[in-house]
Design an enzyme around this catalytic site. Structure first.
Site, PDB file in Angstrom:
ATOM      1  N   SER A  72      -6.939  -0.703  12.631  1.00  0.00           N
ATOM      2  CA  SER A  72      -7.852   0.441  12.756  1.00  0.00           C
ATOM      3  C   SER A  72      -8.642   0.298  14.049  1.00  0.00           C
ATOM      4  O   SER A  72      -8.916  -0.824  14.495  1.00  0.00           O
ATOM      5  CB  SER A  72      -8.824   0.466  11.571  1.00  0.00           C
ATOM      6  OG  SER A  72      -9.845   1.415  11.810  1.00  0.00           O
ATOM      7  N   GLY A 113      -2.117   7.493  -0.135  1.00  0.00           N
ATOM      8  CA  GLY A 113      -2.503   7.778   1.247  1.00  0.00           C
ATOM      9  C   GLY A 113      -1.378   7.656   2.267  1.00  0.00           C
ATOM     10  O   GLY A 113      -0.266   8.158   2.085  1.00  0.00           O
ATOM     11  N   ILE A 114      -1.688   6.965   3.354  1.00  0.00           N
ATOM     12  CA  ILE A 114      -0.758   6.845   4.487  1.00  0.00           C
ATOM     13  C   ILE A 114       0.529   6.136   4.060  1.00  0.00           C
ATOM     14  O   ILE A 114       1.634   6.539   4.432  1.00  0.00           O
ATOM     15  CB  ILE A 114      -1.446   6.046   5.627  1.00  0.00           C
ATOM     16  CG1 ILE A 114      -2.737   6.749   6.089  1.00  0.00           C
ATOM     17  CG2 ILE A 114      -0.506   5.816   6.796  1.00  0.00           C
ATOM     18  CD1 ILE A 114      -3.681   5.874   6.911  1.00  0.00           C
ATOM     19  N   GLY A 115       0.385   5.097   3.258  1.00  0.00           N
ATOM     20  CA  GLY A 115       1.544   4.290   2.851  1.00  0.00           C
ATOM     21  C   GLY A 115       2.510   5.054   1.971  1.00  0.00           C
ATOM     22  O   GLY A 115       3.730   4.874   2.060  1.00  0.00           O
ATOM     23  N   GLY A 166       0.825  -1.211   0.000  1.00  0.00           N
ATOM     24  CA  GLY A 166       0.000   0.000   0.000  1.00  0.00           C
ATOM     25  C   GLY A 166       0.853   1.252   0.000  1.00  0.00           C
ATOM     26  O   GLY A 166       0.509   2.249   0.634  1.00  0.00           O
ATOM     27  N   TYR A 168     -15.215  -4.608   6.416  1.00  0.00           N
ATOM     28  CA  TYR A 168     -13.977  -3.876   6.701  1.00  0.00           C
ATOM     29  C   TYR A 168     -13.589  -4.074   8.180  1.00  0.00           C
ATOM     30  O   TYR A 168     -12.431  -4.360   8.505  1.00  0.00           O
ATOM     31  CB  TYR A 168     -14.169  -2.390   6.370  1.00  0.00           C
ATOM     32  CG  TYR A 168     -12.954  -1.551   6.656  1.00  0.00           C
ATOM     33  CD1 TYR A 168     -11.803  -1.674   5.880  1.00  0.00           C
ATOM     34  CD2 TYR A 168     -12.937  -0.640   7.715  1.00  0.00           C
ATOM     35  CE1 TYR A 168     -10.668  -0.917   6.150  1.00  0.00           C
ATOM     36  CE2 TYR A 168     -11.817   0.128   7.990  1.00  0.00           C
ATOM     37  CZ  TYR A 168     -10.682  -0.015   7.207  1.00  0.00           C
ATOM     38  OH  TYR A 168      -9.559   0.736   7.486  1.00  0.00           O
TER      39      TYR A 168
HETATM   40  N1  NAP Z   1      -7.942   6.331   5.979  1.00  0.00           N
HETATM   41  C1  NAP Z   1      -8.359   6.017   7.193  1.00  0.00           C
HETATM   42  O1  NAP Z   1      -9.203   6.708   7.811  1.00  0.00           O
HETATM   43  C2  NAP Z   1      -7.839   4.790   7.876  1.00  0.00           C
HETATM   44  C3  NAP Z   1      -8.156   4.577   9.229  1.00  0.00           C
HETATM   45  C4  NAP Z   1      -7.680   3.434   9.871  1.00  0.00           C
HETATM   46  C5  NAP Z   1      -6.910   2.531   9.169  1.00  0.00           C
HETATM   47  N2  NAP Z   1      -6.623   2.758   7.850  1.00  0.00           N
HETATM   48  C6  NAP Z   1      -5.820   1.758   7.147  1.00  0.00           C
HETATM   49  O2  NAP Z   1      -4.702   2.398   6.564  1.00  0.00           O
HETATM   50  C7  NAP Z   1      -4.214   1.616   5.481  1.00  0.00           C
HETATM   51  C8  NAP Z   1      -3.888   2.505   4.306  1.00  0.00           C
HETATM   52  O3  NAP Z   1      -5.089   3.051   3.809  1.00  0.00           O
HETATM   53  P1  NAP Z   1      -5.242   4.546   3.270  1.00  0.00           P
HETATM   54  O4  NAP Z   1      -6.257   5.192   4.140  1.00  0.00           O
HETATM   55  O5  NAP Z   1      -3.923   5.190   3.086  1.00  0.00           O
HETATM   56  O6  NAP Z   1      -5.985   4.269   1.879  1.00  0.00           O
HETATM   57  P2  NAP Z   1      -5.501   4.371   0.352  1.00  0.00           P
HETATM   58  O7  NAP Z   1      -5.050   5.755   0.046  1.00  0.00           O
HETATM   59  O8  NAP Z   1      -6.638   3.821  -0.445  1.00  0.00           O
HETATM   60  O9  NAP Z   1      -4.293   3.361   0.278  1.00  0.00           O
HETATM   61  C9  NAP Z   1      -4.510   1.975   0.187  1.00  0.00           C
HETATM   62  C10 NAP Z   1      -3.287   1.325  -0.399  1.00  0.00           C
HETATM   63  O10 NAP Z   1      -3.541  -0.082  -0.481  1.00  0.00           O
HETATM   64  C11 NAP Z   1      -3.226  -0.539  -1.793  1.00  0.00           C
HETATM   65  N3  NAP Z   1      -4.090  -1.656  -2.178  1.00  0.00           N
HETATM   66  C12 NAP Z   1      -5.433  -1.762  -2.053  1.00  0.00           C
HETATM   67  N4  NAP Z   1      -5.853  -2.929  -2.583  1.00  0.00           N
HETATM   68  C13 NAP Z   1      -4.751  -3.574  -3.053  1.00  0.00           C
HETATM   69  C14 NAP Z   1      -4.531  -4.803  -3.707  1.00  0.00           C
HETATM   70  N5  NAP Z   1      -5.545  -5.627  -4.042  1.00  0.00           N
HETATM   71  N6  NAP Z   1      -3.272  -5.150  -4.045  1.00  0.00           N
HETATM   72  C15 NAP Z   1      -2.233  -4.323  -3.759  1.00  0.00           C
HETATM   73  N7  NAP Z   1      -2.376  -3.141  -3.133  1.00  0.00           N
HETATM   74  C16 NAP Z   1      -3.623  -2.762  -2.792  1.00  0.00           C
HETATM   75  C17 NAP Z   1      -3.470   0.671  -2.689  1.00  0.00           C
HETATM   76  O11 NAP Z   1      -2.669   0.543  -3.848  1.00  0.00           O
HETATM   77  P3  NAP Z   1      -3.250   0.641  -5.358  1.00  0.00           P
HETATM   78  O12 NAP Z   1      -4.352   1.645  -5.341  1.00  0.00           O
HETATM   79  O13 NAP Z   1      -2.033   1.034  -6.149  1.00  0.00           O
HETATM   80  O14 NAP Z   1      -3.685  -0.749  -5.642  1.00  0.00           O
HETATM   81  C18 NAP Z   1      -2.981   1.815  -1.811  1.00  0.00           C
HETATM   82  O15 NAP Z   1      -1.586   1.987  -1.950  1.00  0.00           O
HETATM   83  C19 NAP Z   1      -5.289   0.549   5.220  1.00  0.00           C
HETATM   84  O16 NAP Z   1      -4.890  -0.681   5.763  1.00  0.00           O
HETATM   85  C20 NAP Z   1      -6.491   1.081   5.980  1.00  0.00           C
HETATM   86  O17 NAP Z   1      -7.359   0.040   6.385  1.00  0.00           O
HETATM   87  C21 NAP Z   1      -7.052   3.868   7.191  1.00  0.00           C
END
Ligand code: NAP
Length: 295
Positions: A143, A19-21, A15, A168
Site C-alpha cells: 500500500s 474485496g480485491i482478492g 485473501g 497497518y
Molecule cells: N482497500 C484499500 O483501500 C487498500 C489499499 C491498499 C492496500 N490494500 C491491501 O489490499 C489487500 C486486500 O484488502 P481488501 O481491501 O480487499 O480488504 P478485504 O475485503 O477485507 O479483504 C481482505 C482479505 O484478507 C483475508 N484475511 C484477513 N485476515 C485474515 C486471516 N487472519 N487469515 C486469513 N485471511 C485473512 C480476508 O478473508 P476472510 O475475511 O475470509 O478471513 C479477505 O479475503 C490487503 O493486503 C490490504 O492491505 C487495500
C-alpha cells in the site's frame, strides 16, 4: 491483458474471499489457472469457489486458513506443495486493519502477524515449489500507506501504545521491505534465482472489507475520502493491477518492483534501506522460528 497463465498454472492467493482478492481470484481463474484462494470465512470462500469455477475456464479451490496461526500457515504450505507439486504464483493479498491491539496465540501483534509474518513464513515454506516452477512469481499487495510507516525494532508490536493506522502502515512498510529484500536474495540464490518478487499498491478502495474493523471515526473518514473525485478506486480496478503483476508477461522478468497506478514507482527510503531490510528479515525469521539463511 496478455497473460502467462494456462491450464497447468497454479496460483496460491491469500485473501481471496473478499474485496480485491476475490475479484483477482475470479480473473486469474478466467485465464484457465487453478487458483487456491485462502481466507477464514467459509460462506464467502464457498461462494467464490463455486461461482468462479462455474463461470470460468479454470478453477478456484477454497482453503479455510487463519493466517494469524503460524502452524496453520505451515500446514497450508505443506498441503499446496503435496497436492499440486508446482507453484506459478504466490500472491500475498490477505490483510487486516484493527481498531484495537490484539495478539495472536503466538504472542505477536496481529496486524504484523497476518500482514507480514504470514507472507514471510509461507514464502519460506514454499520456496522449493516456486524454485522448481519455471517463471514463478511472488506478489505482495502492499500500500502507499507504507510511506507513513516506521519499523521500531524495540517495539514492533506497539506494546507501549497502539494506533491502528500506525500498525497497518508498519505492516505495509514490512511488505515492501520484505519484497525488495526477497528479490535481492533470490537474484543471488543458486536455487531460486528464476523466481521474481514484486509488490503492488492497488489504490485506495473504500468499498472493500478492509475498513470493517477500524474505529467509527476512521470508517467515516474513509467513506468521505471515497466520495472525493479521483481519490478512491473500485475493487475491479485494483484487482486488475494485482492480476497484471501476477500474470502479465512484462512483470515475469522484472523483480524488486513496487508497482503503483502508473507502473513501477520508487518506494519509501525506509523500505529501500538495506540495513532495515536485512534486520527485518532476521527478526521475522526469529519470530516465526526459521533459519534466516534462505532462499
Ligand atoms: N482497500 C484499500 O483501500 C487498500 C489499499 C491498499 C492496500 N490494500 C491491501 O489490499 C489487500 C486486500 O484488502 P481488501 O481491501 O480487499 O480488504 P478485504 O475485503 O477485507 O479483504 C481482505 C482479505 O484478507 C483475508 N484475511 C484477513 N485476515 C485474515 C486471516 N487472519 N487469515 C486469513 N485471511 C485473512 C480476508 O478473508 P476472510 O475475511 O475470509 O478471513 C479477505 O479475503 C490487503 O493486503 C490490504 O492491505 C487495500
Amino acid at each position: 491483458m496478455d497473460t502467462t497463465m494456462s491450464a497447468d498454472t497454479v496460483v496460491l492467493l491469500t485473501g481471496g474471499t473478499s474485496g480485491i482478492g476475490r475479484v483477482a481470484a475470479e480473473r486469474l481463474a478466467a485465464t484457465g489457472a487453478t487458483v487456491v484462494a485462502v481466507g477464514r470465512d467459509r460462506e464467502r470462500g464457498r461462494a467464490v469457489a463455486e461461482e468462479a469455477t462455474a463461470e470460468s475456464a479454470g478453477t478456484v479451490a477454497f482453503r479455510r486458513v487463519d493466517l494469524a496461526d503460524r502452524s496453520a500457515v505451515r500446514d497450508l504450505a505443506a498441503a499446496v506443495d503435496d497436492e499440486y507439486g508446482r507453484l506459478d504464483a504466490l500472491v500475498h493479498n490477505a490483510g487486516l486493519a484493527s481498531a484495537t491491539r490484539r495478539e495472536t496465540a503466538d504472542g505477536v501483534e496481529s496486524t504484523f502477524a497476518v500482514n507480514h509474518l504470514a507472507p514471510y513464513l509461507l514464502t519460506h515454506d514454499l520456496i522449493g515449489a516456486l524454485a522448481d516452477t519455471p517463471g514463478a512469481r511472488v506478489v505482495v499487495t502492499a500500500s502507499s500507506v507504507h510511506r507513513r510507516g516506521s519499523l521500531d525494532f524495540d517495539d514492533l508490536g506497539f506494546s507501549s501504545g497502539y494506533d491502528a493506522l500506525d500498525a497497518y502502515a508498519r505492516s505495509k512498510l514490512a511488505n515492501v521491505a520484505f519484497t525488495l529484500e526477497l528479490a535481492e536474495r533470490l537474484r543471488a540464490s543458486d536455487r531460486a534465482d528464476g523466481v521474481v518478487a514484486n509488490c503492488v499498491h492497488p489504490g485506495f478502495v473504500p468499498s472493500t472489507g478492509l475498513y470493517r474493523d477500524v474505529s467509527r471515526r476512521a470508517k467515516l473518514l474513509t467513506r468521505l475520502a471515497g466520495l472525493v473525485p479521483g481519490v478512491g478506486t473500485s475493487a475491479a480496478k485494483a484487482a486488475r493491477r494485482l492480476v497484471e503483476v501476477t500474470a502479465a508477461p512484462e512483470y515475469g522478468e522484472r523483480t524488486g518492483l513496487y508497482v503503483g497506478g502508473d507502473g513501477p514507482e520508487e518506494p519509501s527510503e525506509a523500505a529501500r534501506d538495506p540495513e532495515t531490510r536485512d534486520r527485518l528479515w532476521r527478526v521475522s525469521a526469529d519470530l516465526v522460528g526459521v533459519d534466516p539463511d534462505w532462499p
